[in-house]
Design a protein around this motif. Structure first.
Motif: not given
Length: 145
Positions: A54-69, A100-107
């Motif tokens: 139920n948590r969004f993992l660290a690689p997802g947070l890093i990839e989210n930053m890269a995809q924002t770029v 690590l944020p939970e499922v359903g959270y808005r980043l």
């Protein structure tokens, strides 16, 4: 200065601006765009590849930053009526995952373009949720062509 008249939440349009395709997409909204800044959004689905217990993992947070770029580059190309190029993470510096944020959270991910020259972009990125910083980093991305 925000060059958007309103938020962009058309997922198909946003996906046309980045090289990543489902199930590897980690942006679903564009809130702010300027020459040197972008703010994206992403609501974490429960069936995402980077969700565990139920948590969004660290690689997802890093990839989210890269995809924002990548979204910044893609939207800039859209405005210039050019095809968006493919890019890669070249280096990650000072990456810090605080929570690590939970499922359903808005980043909400904000990226400041520090330098952009000859296909190499140096950025400072931050992922937040409800005003709380979850992760931050500096990274370099490189265009494939």
């Amino acid at each position: 200065m925000n060059l958007l008249e309103k938020d962009i939440t058309d997922v198909d349009f946003l996906q046309s601006l980045i090289p990543q395709k489902p199930p590897f997409v980690m942006v679903d909204a564009l809130y702010h765009f300027s020459k040197t800044e972008i703010v994206s959004g992403f609501t974490i689905p429960n069936n995402h590849l980077f969700v565990f217990q139920n948590r969004f993992l660290a690689p997802g947070l890093i990839e989210n930053m890269a995809q924002t770029v990548a979204l910044h580059t893609g939207y800039k190309c859209f405005l210039e009526k050019k095809k968006a190029p493919i890019g890669y993470i070249g280096a990650i510096k000072k990456a810090e995952v605080l929570s690590l944020p939970e499922v359903g959270y808005r980043l909400e991910t904000s990226v400041e373009i520090l330098h952009d020259i000859m296909g190499i972009t140096l950025v400072r990125a931050k992922v937040s949720c409800d005003g709380v910083v979850l992760a931050r980093s500096e990274m370099k991305t490189a265009l494939a062509n």
